[in-house]
Scaffold this motif. Structure first.
Motif, PDB file in Angstrom:
ATOM      1  N   ARG A 109       0.817  -1.224   0.000  1.00  0.00           N
ATOM      2  CA  ARG A 109       0.000   0.000   0.000  1.00  0.00           C
ATOM      3  C   ARG A 109       0.846   1.267   0.000  1.00  0.00           C
ATOM      4  O   ARG A 109       0.387   2.320  -0.457  1.00  0.00           O
ATOM      5  CB  ARG A 109      -0.923   0.019   1.218  1.00  0.00           C
ATOM      6  CG  ARG A 109      -2.044  -0.999   1.188  1.00  0.00           C
ATOM      7  CD  ARG A 109      -3.047  -0.741   2.294  1.00  0.00           C
ATOM      8  NE  ARG A 109      -2.449  -0.773   3.622  1.00  0.00           N
ATOM      9  CZ  ARG A 109      -2.267  -1.874   4.337  1.00  0.00           C
ATOM     10  NH1 ARG A 109      -2.614  -3.061   3.820  1.00  0.00           N
ATOM     11  NH2 ARG A 109      -1.725  -1.823   5.539  1.00  0.00           N
ATOM     12  N   HIS A 110       2.078   1.176   0.509  1.00  0.00           N
ATOM     13  CA  HIS A 110       2.906   2.368   0.666  1.00  0.00           C
ATOM     14  C   HIS A 110       4.121   2.369  -0.256  1.00  0.00           C
ATOM     15  O   HIS A 110       5.066   3.128  -0.043  1.00  0.00           O
ATOM     16  CB  HIS A 110       3.355   2.494   2.128  1.00  0.00           C
ATOM     17  CG  HIS A 110       2.231   2.692   3.079  1.00  0.00           C
ATOM     18  ND1 HIS A 110       1.528   1.645   3.639  1.00  0.00           N
ATOM     19  CD2 HIS A 110       1.663   3.822   3.573  1.00  0.00           C
ATOM     20  CE1 HIS A 110       0.585   2.125   4.440  1.00  0.00           C
ATOM     21  NE2 HIS A 110       0.647   3.430   4.411  1.00  0.00           N
ATOM     22  N   GLN A 111       4.068   1.517  -1.267  1.00  0.00           N
ATOM     23  CA  GLN A 111       5.155   1.446  -2.248  1.00  0.00           C
ATOM     24  C   GLN A 111       6.510   1.250  -1.562  1.00  0.00           C
ATOM     25  O   GLN A 111       7.504   1.878  -1.884  1.00  0.00           O
ATOM     26  CB  GLN A 111       5.174   2.716  -3.114  1.00  0.00           C
ATOM     27  CG  GLN A 111       3.884   2.911  -3.904  1.00  0.00           C
ATOM     28  CD  GLN A 111       3.846   4.230  -4.650  1.00  0.00           C
ATOM     29  OE1 GLN A 111       4.863   4.905  -4.788  1.00  0.00           O
ATOM     30  NE2 GLN A 111       2.671   4.605  -5.139  1.00  0.00           N
ATOM     31  N   GLY A 112       6.490   0.374  -0.589  1.00  0.00           N
ATOM     32  CA  GLY A 112       7.692   0.084   0.178  1.00  0.00           C
ATOM     33  C   GLY A 112       7.683   0.821   1.505  1.00  0.00           C
ATOM     34  O   GLY A 112       6.797   1.637   1.781  1.00  0.00           O
ATOM     35  N   ALA A 113       8.681   0.532   2.354  1.00  0.00           N
ATOM     36  CA  ALA A 113       8.768   1.183   3.661  1.00  0.00           C
ATOM     37  C   ALA A 113      10.191   1.123   4.176  1.00  0.00           C
ATOM     38  O   ALA A 113      10.946   0.206   3.848  1.00  0.00           O
ATOM     39  CB  ALA A 113       7.829   0.502   4.658  1.00  0.00           C
ATOM     40  N   ASP A 114      10.559   2.122   4.960  1.00  0.00           N
ATOM     41  CA  ASP A 114      11.841   2.121   5.644  1.00  0.00           C
ATOM     42  C   ASP A 114      11.655   1.467   7.011  1.00  0.00           C
ATOM     43  O   ASP A 114      10.681   1.747   7.715  1.00  0.00           O
ATOM     44  CB  ASP A 114      12.341   3.558   5.831  1.00  0.00           C
ATOM     45  CG  ASP A 114      12.672   4.233   4.500  1.00  0.00           C
ATOM     46  OD1 ASP A 114      13.167   3.533   3.598  1.00  0.00           O
ATOM     47  OD2 ASP A 114      12.433   5.446   4.390  1.00  0.00           O
ATOM     48  N   GLU A 115      12.579   0.586   7.378  1.00  0.00           N
ATOM     49  CA  GLU A 115      12.518  -0.091   8.668  1.00  0.00           C
ATOM     50  C   GLU A 115      13.575   0.468   9.601  1.00  0.00           C
ATOM     51  O   GLU A 115      14.736   0.587   9.241  1.00  0.00           O
ATOM     52  CB  GLU A 115      12.745  -1.594   8.510  1.00  0.00           C
ATOM     53  CG  GLU A 115      11.632  -2.329   7.804  1.00  0.00           C
ATOM     54  CD  GLU A 115      11.857  -3.837   7.809  1.00  0.00           C
ATOM     55  OE1 GLU A 115      12.662  -4.317   8.635  1.00  0.00           O
ATOM     56  OE2 GLU A 115      11.236  -4.522   6.985  1.00  0.00           O
ATOM     57  N   ALA A 116      13.158   0.811  10.803  1.00  0.00           N
ATOM     58  CA  ALA A 116      14.080   1.218  11.861  1.00  0.00           C
ATOM     59  C   ALA A 116      13.682   0.433  13.100  1.00  0.00           C
ATOM     60  O   ALA A 116      12.793   0.843  13.853  1.00  0.00           O
ATOM     61  CB  ALA A 116      14.006   2.717  12.110  1.00  0.00           C
ATOM     62  N   GLY A 117      14.291  -0.724  13.271  1.00  0.00           N
ATOM     63  CA  GLY A 117      13.877  -1.612  14.346  1.00  0.00           C
ATOM     64  C   GLY A 117      12.476  -2.129  14.088  1.00  0.00           C
ATOM     65  O   GLY A 117      12.228  -2.810  13.087  1.00  0.00           O
ATOM     66  N   LEU A 118      11.534  -1.781  14.941  1.00  0.00           N
ATOM     67  CA  LEU A 118      10.146  -2.220  14.793  1.00  0.00           C
ATOM     68  C   LEU A 118       9.241  -1.089  14.316  1.00  0.00           C
ATOM     69  O   LEU A 118       8.016  -1.171  14.456  1.00  0.00           O
ATOM     70  CB  LEU A 118       9.635  -2.779  16.124  1.00  0.00           C
ATOM     71  CG  LEU A 118      10.305  -4.084  16.569  1.00  0.00           C
ATOM     72  CD1 LEU A 118       9.874  -4.455  17.983  1.00  0.00           C
ATOM     73  CD2 LEU A 118       9.981  -5.223  15.603  1.00  0.00           C
ATOM     74  N   VAL A 119       9.836  -0.061  13.743  1.00  0.00           N
ATOM     75  CA  VAL A 119       9.061   1.061  13.203  1.00  0.00           C
ATOM     76  C   VAL A 119       9.173   1.053  11.682  1.00  0.00           C
ATOM     77  O   VAL A 119      10.279   1.073  11.128  1.00  0.00           O
ATOM     78  CB  VAL A 119       9.549   2.410  13.763  1.00  0.00           C
ATOM     79  CG1 VAL A 119       8.737   3.562  13.164  1.00  0.00           C
ATOM     80  CG2 VAL A 119       9.450   2.433  15.287  1.00  0.00           C
ATOM     81  N   LEU A 120       8.014   1.007  11.019  1.00  0.00           N
ATOM     82  CA  LEU A 120       7.964   1.041   9.560  1.00  0.00           C
ATOM     83  C   LEU A 120       7.414   2.387   9.122  1.00  0.00           C
ATOM     84  O   LEU A 120       6.375   2.831   9.634  1.00  0.00           O
ATOM     85  CB  LEU A 120       7.069  -0.067   9.013  1.00  0.00           C
ATOM     86  CG  LEU A 120       7.325  -1.494   9.498  1.00  0.00           C
ATOM     87  CD1 LEU A 120       6.329  -2.444   8.857  1.00  0.00           C
ATOM     88  CD2 LEU A 120       8.744  -1.914   9.197  1.00  0.00           C
ATOM     89  N   THR A 121       8.074   3.032   8.161  1.00  0.00           N
ATOM     90  CA  THR A 121       7.604   4.314   7.630  1.00  0.00           C
ATOM     91  C   THR A 121       7.358   4.150   6.141  1.00  0.00           C
ATOM     92  O   THR A 121       8.279   3.820   5.385  1.00  0.00           O
ATOM     93  CB  THR A 121       8.632   5.428   7.867  1.00  0.00           C
ATOM     94  OG1 THR A 121       8.915   5.524   9.272  1.00  0.00           O
ATOM     95  CG2 THR A 121       8.079   6.772   7.388  1.00  0.00           C
ATOM     96  N   GLY A 122       6.102   4.353   5.727  1.00  0.00           N
ATOM     97  CA  GLY A 122       5.729   4.160   4.333  1.00  0.00           C
ATOM     98  C   GLY A 122       6.460   5.111   3.397  1.00  0.00           C
ATOM     99  O   GLY A 122       6.595   6.301   3.697  1.00  0.00           O
ATOM    100  N   THR A 123       6.935   4.585   2.269  1.00  0.00           N
ATOM    101  CA  THR A 123       7.679   5.389   1.316  1.00  0.00           C
ATOM    102  C   THR A 123       6.798   6.432   0.637  1.00  0.00           C
ATOM    103  O   THR A 123       7.216   7.571   0.412  1.00  0.00           O
ATOM    104  CB  THR A 123       8.314   4.474   0.246  1.00  0.00           C
ATOM    105  OG1 THR A 123       9.167   3.524   0.884  1.00  0.00           O
ATOM    106  CG2 THR A 123       9.110   5.277  -0.769  1.00  0.00           C
ATOM    107  N   SER A 124       5.567   6.081   0.338  1.00  0.00           N
ATOM    108  CA  SER A 124       4.715   6.964  -0.470  1.00  0.00           C
ATOM    109  C   SER A 124       4.185   8.169   0.291  1.00  0.00           C
ATOM    110  O   SER A 124       4.016   9.237  -0.289  1.00  0.00           O
ATOM    111  CB  SER A 124       3.542   6.169  -1.049  1.00  0.00           C
ATOM    112  OG  SER A 124       2.741   5.625  -0.003  1.00  0.00           O
ATOM    113  N   ASN A 125       3.924   8.024   1.606  1.00  0.00           N
ATOM    114  CA  ASN A 125       3.280   9.139   2.309  1.00  0.00           C
ATOM    115  C   ASN A 125       3.738   9.315   3.757  1.00  0.00           C
ATOM    116  O   ASN A 125       3.213  10.169   4.471  1.00  0.00           O
ATOM    117  CB  ASN A 125       1.768   8.970   2.302  1.00  0.00           C
ATOM    118  CG  ASN A 125       1.327   7.658   2.928  1.00  0.00           C
ATOM    119  OD1 ASN A 125       2.143   6.924   3.489  1.00  0.00           O
ATOM    120  ND2 ASN A 125       0.047   7.357   2.837  1.00  0.00           N
TER     121      ASN A 125
END
Length: 211
Positions: A31-47
């Motif tokens: 849904r987010h066209q990928g995501a950055d992972e920092a431990g257990l936190v995912l941040t969506g690439t798209s928004n």
């Protein structure tokens, strides 16, 4: 199964059963066209949408998504303590199965509409009964859970926080109190079916989604 509810301060909490976690993660990435992972936190690439994963009780050492996936595939042994003024339930959960349990119901006087001295008398009686229930519940926890405290990864509690606090304040249960997980399960008045449902709920991964 996936459940969701609003989170204090914004966003929402989602609870994911271990069997669905990998699929949920794939969906988040998709849904987010990928995501950055920092431990257990995912941040969506798209928004920039953020998902913070909270491991189930007993898996606090999981520091990243891969470790969390490995952990939920082999759930640790935990204890359950569910309490309300009218009942208590204690159980040992090995993986997904309750291997030992005890459920007890208690009689506690309800409130009275009468005022003055009569109302105060009933209030004192309720308080005395609540203290007695806490003591009897501690007896059950001592019998079912305490002998296995050294084998438990966590103690998961549910029901009325005040009653749980009163039970675990018993000095005999210090080893169990030290294992208590901070998240309190929302449960109905304890009985065997509620204990079984709690064993399932305790294994879920909680995810804080923003927005």
């Amino acid at each position: 199964m996936v459940t969701a509810k609003p989170a204090a301060g914004g966003g929402r909490w989602v609870e994911i059963s271990p069997e669905r976690l990998r699929g949920w993660l794939d969906g988040f990435y998709g849904r987010h066209q990928g995501a950055d992972e920092a431990g257990l936190v995912l941040t969506g690439t798209s928004n920039g949408d953020r998902a913070t994963l909270h491991p189930p009780p007993g898996l606090d050492a999981a520091e990243d998504v891969d470790a969390l996936l490995r952990g939920v595939a082999a759930p640790p042994r935990i204890g359950l303590l569910l309490a309300r003024k009218g009942a208590v339930a204690a159980g040992l959960v090995d993986g997904t199965a309750i291997t030992a349990s005890k459920v007890e119901r208690f009689h506690v006087h309800g409130r009275t509409a009468a005022g003055g001295w009569s109302q105060q008398r009933y209030a004192r009686r309720r308080d005395n009964q609540s203290d007695a229930v806490a003591g009897k519940s501690a007896d059950i926890a001592e019998r079912v859970l305490l002998p296995e405290a050294g084998t438990l990864a966590a103690l998961v509690c549910g029901g009325d926080r005040g009653m749980v606090d009163a039970i675990l304040a018993d000095r005999r249960l210090a080893a169990l109190a030290a294992l208590r997980h901070p998240h309190l399960l929302e449960v109905a008045e304890p009985r065997l079916t509620v204990l079984e449902e709690a064993a399932v709920a305790a294994r879920k991964v909680r995810i804080h989604l923003v927005p």
